[in-house]
Write a protein that holds these residues in place. Structure first.
Motif, PDB file in Angstrom:
ATOM      1  N   THR A  35      99.976  68.486  74.712  1.00  0.00           N
ATOM      2  CA  THR A  35      98.966  68.202  75.713  1.00  0.00           C
ATOM      3  C   THR A  35      97.936  67.237  75.130  1.00  0.00           C
ATOM      4  OG1 THR A  35      97.670  70.111  74.993  1.00  0.00           O
ATOM      5  CG2 THR A  35      99.252  70.473  76.777  1.00  0.00           C
ATOM      6  N   THR A  36      97.093  66.688  75.986  1.00  0.00           N
ATOM      7  CA  THR A  36      96.113  65.700  75.530  1.00  0.00           C
ATOM      8  C   THR A  36      95.095  66.299  74.560  1.00  0.00           C
ATOM      9  OG1 THR A  36      94.819  66.138  77.519  1.00  0.00           O
ATOM     10  CG2 THR A  36      96.331  64.263  77.586  1.00  0.00           C
ATOM     11  N   ASP A  37      94.896  67.602  74.618  1.00  0.00           N
ATOM     12  CA  ASP A  37      93.945  68.238  73.705  1.00  0.00           C
ATOM     13  C   ASP A  37      94.610  68.765  72.430  1.00  0.00           C
ATOM     14  OD1 ASP A  37      95.326  70.374  74.713  1.00  0.00           O
ATOM     15  OD2 ASP A  37      93.581  71.428  75.526  1.00  0.00           O
ATOM     16  N   GLY A  38      95.887  68.384  72.220  1.00  0.00           N
ATOM     17  CA  GLY A  38      96.569  68.767  71.000  1.00  0.00           C
ATOM     18  C   GLY A  38      97.296  70.084  71.054  1.00  0.00           C
ATOM     19  N   GLY A  39      97.409  70.657  72.234  1.00  0.00           N
ATOM     20  CA  GLY A  39      98.143  71.909  72.373  1.00  0.00           C
ATOM     21  C   GLY A  39      99.630  71.680  72.607  1.00  0.00           C
ATOM     22  N   ILE A  40     100.392  72.763  72.602  1.00  0.00           N
ATOM     23  CA  ILE A  40     101.830  72.696  72.859  1.00  0.00           C
ATOM     24  C   ILE A  40     102.055  72.779  74.360  1.00  0.00           C
ATOM     25  CG2 ILE A  40     104.046  73.847  72.511  1.00  0.00           C
ATOM     26  CD1 ILE A  40     102.887  74.861  69.822  1.00  0.00           C
ATOM     27  N   THR A  45     107.268  72.787  82.127  1.00  0.00           N
ATOM     28  CA  THR A  45     106.605  71.587  82.644  1.00  0.00           C
ATOM     29  C   THR A  45     107.273  70.332  82.096  1.00  0.00           C
ATOM     30  OG1 THR A  45     104.477  72.728  82.841  1.00  0.00           O
ATOM     31  CG2 THR A  45     104.421  70.321  82.757  1.00  0.00           C
ATOM     32  N   SER A  46     107.573  70.330  80.825  1.00  0.00           N
ATOM     33  CA  SER A  46     108.240  69.177  80.214  1.00  0.00           C
ATOM     34  C   SER A  46     109.604  68.938  80.846  1.00  0.00           C
ATOM     35  CB  SER A  46     108.397  69.391  78.706  1.00  0.00           C
ATOM     36  OG  SER A  46     107.140  69.500  78.084  1.00  0.00           O
ATOM     37  N   ARG A  72     108.505  72.403  69.998  1.00  0.00           N
ATOM     38  CA  ARG A  72     109.061  71.512  71.022  1.00  0.00           C
ATOM     39  C   ARG A  72     109.732  70.295  70.382  1.00  0.00           C
ATOM     40  NH1 ARG A  72     108.210  75.477  73.297  1.00  0.00           N
ATOM     41  NH2 ARG A  72     106.657  75.937  74.912  1.00  0.00           N
ATOM     42  N   SER A  73     110.924  69.987  70.837  1.00  0.00           N
ATOM     43  CA  SER A  73     111.680  68.813  70.390  1.00  0.00           C
ATOM     44  C   SER A  73     112.032  67.982  71.611  1.00  0.00           C
ATOM     45  CB  SER A  73     112.961  69.255  69.670  1.00  0.00           C
ATOM     46  OG  SER A  73     113.950  68.250  69.703  1.00  0.00           O
ATOM     47  N   ALA A  74     111.709  66.674  71.576  1.00  0.00           N
ATOM     48  CA  ALA A  74     112.008  65.809  72.716  1.00  0.00           C
ATOM     49  C   ALA A  74     113.507  65.805  73.010  1.00  0.00           C
ATOM     50  CB  ALA A  74     111.509  64.393  72.445  1.00  0.00           C
TER      51      ALA A  74
END
Length: 291
Positions: A35-40, A45-46, A72-74
């Motif tokens: 996330t934009t705040d550095g969270g997972i 959602t992904s 998480r792995s893309a």
């Protein structure tokens, strides 16, 4: 090149990455995990973002095995969301950089590139990779020195059928000349945008001369003073500044692709809609003043 496809991502037309034809507005998976705040980011959602991208006509996804954050792995998310893959979906990955389990980066030796290719194959659930970019240099520092040994190793894997097409990343014009003497190059992927790395304007033109796709990353990098001009053009079109930057990118030539990344559904739809934004000559002159 043009397309009759009416999906939003097809609005800017298509280009060929060697044997693969893709819509010029694609998707970059680097921001998919956090996330934009550095969270997972929430896993579901992904997965929803990836599936929605394809629904909108995205058929070019850029990823890498070293794109991971926490659990998480893309590549794993792409596999889970989109496999079995559609015949028109092109997945581009990159090798050269690697990361250990703690996230620290290292650069693979030429004899380690096969293991990186195999890692991408395993994570994506594929028996070959569509396009592999050989990325040189560290972080955003432009690579220096010869790429011949590493690119040559990948050319051998291409001959063996593990890779269909090859690209290069984080390079200068001299690297393109060197690579072309070894094997066909279908794309160059560098940091580039309206207000970033404009020294690559000449490289963009060189790629056009060779019929090679230029695929910039971080094309939506934010700025400061130049934002006034970007915002002015955005108001003219009832668009966002990010959409204007993406549209500017696509206006740099029919061979220039865009791979904006996000893990947010609303931002994804805004990014894809940028393919429909047609800038006027007046808009481009205004933006030129921001460069």
């Amino acid at each position: 090149m043009t397309t009759t496809n009416t999906l939003p991502a097809a609005a800017a037309g298509t280009w060929k990455l060697g044997s693969f034809e893709v819509n010029r507005l694609g998707y970059g998976a680097m921001r998919l995990m956090s996330t934009t705040d550095g969270g997972i980011r929430d896993r579901e959602t992904s997965i929803a973002v990836l599936r929605r991208a394809v629904e909108l006509g995205v058929n070019h996804i850029d990823t890498a095995a070293f794109y991971f954050f926490g659990p998480r792995s893309a590549n794993e998310l792409i596999n889970r969301a989109l496999a079995p893959y559609g015949d028109d979906l092109v997945i581009t990955t990159k090798v050269g950089p690697g990361r250990d389990f703690e996230g620290a980066f290292h650069t693979a030796r030429p004899d380690q590139l096969r293991a990186q290719v195999e890692e991408n194959l395993r994570q994506l659930g594929l028996d070959h990779l569509d396009v592999v970019n050989y990325r040189i240099g560290q972080a955003l520092d432009r690579g220096t020195g010869s790429l011949a040994e590493g690119f040559g190793a990948l050319a051998e894997l291409r001959e063996a059928g593990m890779i269909r097409e090859l690209g290069i990343s984080n390079i200068g014009p001299e690297h393109l000349t060197e690579a072309l003497a070894i094997a066909p190059v279908v794309c160059v992927q560098n940091q580039y945008g309206l207000t970033a790395r404009r020294e690559d304007d000449e490289l963009v033109r060189l790629c056009a001369e060779h019929g090679i796709a230029f695929v910039p990353f971080f094309a939506v990098a934010s700025g400061s003073a130049e934002e006034t001009r970007v915002a002015e053009v955005a108001r003219r079109h009832d668009a966002t500044p990010a959409q204007v930057r993406l549209a500017w990118t696509l206006h740099q030539g029919p061979h220039v692709l865009a791979i904006p990344g996000t893990g947010d559904l609303a931002h994804l739809e805004q990014n894809v809609a940028a393919a429909t934004l047609e800038l006027t000559e007046g808009d481009l002159k205004t933006l030129d003043g921001a460069a």
